[in-house]
Scaffold this motif. Structure first.
Motif, PDB file in Angstrom:
ATOM      1  N   VAL A 212       1.113  -1.310   0.119  1.00  0.00           N
ATOM      2  CA  VAL A 212       0.083  -0.110   0.034  1.00  0.00           C
ATOM      3  C   VAL A 212       0.972   1.279   0.109  1.00  0.00           C
ATOM      4  N   ARG A 213       0.631   2.112  -0.983  1.00  0.00           N
ATOM      5  CA  ARG A 213       1.497   3.297  -1.034  1.00  0.00           C
ATOM      6  C   ARG A 213       0.581   4.495  -0.547  1.00  0.00           C
ATOM      7  N   ARG A 214       1.167   5.223   0.451  1.00  0.00           N
ATOM      8  CA  ARG A 214       0.499   6.593   1.007  1.00  0.00           C
ATOM      9  C   ARG A 214       1.596   7.513   1.151  1.00  0.00           C
ATOM     10  N   ALA A 215       1.182   8.587   0.034  1.00  0.00           N
ATOM     11  CA  ALA A 215       2.119   9.748  -0.112  1.00  0.00           C
ATOM     12  C   ALA A 215       3.453   9.017  -0.631  1.00  0.00           C
ATOM     13  N   ASP A 216       4.745   9.174   0.115  1.00  0.00           N
ATOM     14  CA  ASP A 216       5.939   8.767  -0.372  1.00  0.00           C
ATOM     15  C   ASP A 216       6.457   7.579   0.334  1.00  0.00           C
ATOM     16  N   THR A 217       5.435   6.765   0.915  1.00  0.00           N
ATOM     17  CA  THR A 217       5.798   5.748   1.782  1.00  0.00           C
ATOM     18  C   THR A 217       4.970   4.465   1.340  1.00  0.00           C
ATOM     19  N   VAL A 218       5.734   3.359   1.375  1.00  0.00           N
ATOM     20  CA  VAL A 218       4.916   1.966   0.878  1.00  0.00           C
ATOM     21  C   VAL A 218       4.919   1.049   1.969  1.00  0.00           C
ATOM     22  N   THR A 219       4.034   0.503   2.363  1.00  0.00           N
ATOM     23  CA  THR A 219       4.149  -0.551   3.643  1.00  0.00           C
ATOM     24  C   THR A 219       3.665  -1.788   2.763  1.00  0.00           C
ATOM     25  N   THR A 238       8.140  -1.416   6.093  1.00  0.00           N
ATOM     26  CA  THR A 238       7.794   0.414   5.574  1.00  0.00           C
ATOM     27  C   THR A 238       8.984   0.793   4.788  1.00  0.00           C
TER      28      THR A 238
END
Length: 258
Positions: A212-219, A238
């Motif tokens: 899952v990508r949120r802004a500039d972070t992928v989890t 993360t």
């Protein structure tokens, strides 16, 4: 003529006696040297065995002492963390113990952290090949919280077989962190991470559930399983992933589900 033969015989007998005496002297000397050498080797074997046994016992005691100290520190950290969610509490335990397998039993309100702990000691040997030796002990630490009470910890030592699956999972976590850290940002999808970890599609060790990508972070959430699939642990990775081909360091923490 007879006198010459008699004299020659006497000389020969004396020479033989001298040779025999010399051989006996050499033989006795050799036996003495070998006896001293065997005695010295036996003593060194006995001495080194005692020394190594004491050092091994001290190493084992040191591991146990450290495991109990870590368990106590973790219990205090759970008390002061203010965390209430299962994953948040697992995160506290992970930060203090780095146990590769952490499970939660809701009916008992208990967390169990399974991990092998190692240390080294110098081994005494007569012949070459000694030096530093690693010893390992397997521990299962139970953290329990009762309403209105502080967190408590209980350390139990187990057979090495109990920790072996977790040790394998710890290695899988390190490999996954390295692979995810080196991936290009645009490849950080569920299918992309799965392919990076299992190019042939035949391994059962990695099962990527989501990315899952949120802004500039992928989890990235995945289930990691021991080679015999008897033990599995969910992990959340993360990774900072800005647009373009950037790379970055990934973090990993065990979670209750994925």
């Amino acid at each position: 003529m007879a006198a010459d033969e008699t004299g020659s015989a006497v000389v020969t007998r004396r020479a033989n006696r001298l040779v025999t005496t010399g051989c006996l002297t050499i033989l006795i000397a050799l036996i003495t040297v070998l006896g001293v050498l065997v005695s010295w080797l036996w003593y060194r074997h006995w001495h080194d065995g005692n020394v190594n046994g004491e050092r091994r016992d001290r190493a084992f005691a040191s591991i146990l002492k450290q495991a109990r100290a870590t368990a106590d520190d973790t219990a205090r950290a759970l008390d002061t963390s203010g965390a209430t969610g299962t994953d948040a509490l697992i995160g506290v335990i992970w930060r203090h113990t780095e146990a590769p397998v952490i499970a939660y039993d809701g009916s008992r309100r208990e967390f169990t952290a399974t991990a092998a702990r190692s240390t080294r000691y110098d081994q005494e040997v007569v012949l070459p090949g000694g030096g530093s030796v690693q010893v390992t002990r397997c521990f299962v630490v139970t953290y329990t919280h009762r309403p209105g009470q502080a967190w408590t910890s209980r350390v139990s030592e187990r057979d090495d077989d109990v920790c072996r699956p977790g040790t394998a999972i710890g290695g899988l976590v390190r490999l996954a962190r390295t692979r995810i850290s080196s991936m290009y940002a645009e490849d950080l999808t569920r299918a992309g991470v799965q392919k990076a970890l299992d190019p042939t599609g035949r391994l059962r060790s990695y099962d990527v559930k989501s990315a899952v990508r949120r802004a500039d972070t992928v989890t990235v959430s995945m289930l990691l399983s021991s080679p015999d699939t008897t033990v599995g642990q969910c992990y959340r990775f993360t990774r900072h992933a800005p647009g373009g081909a950037g790379q970055g360091s990934a973090t990993a923490v065990p979670v209750s589900s994925c």
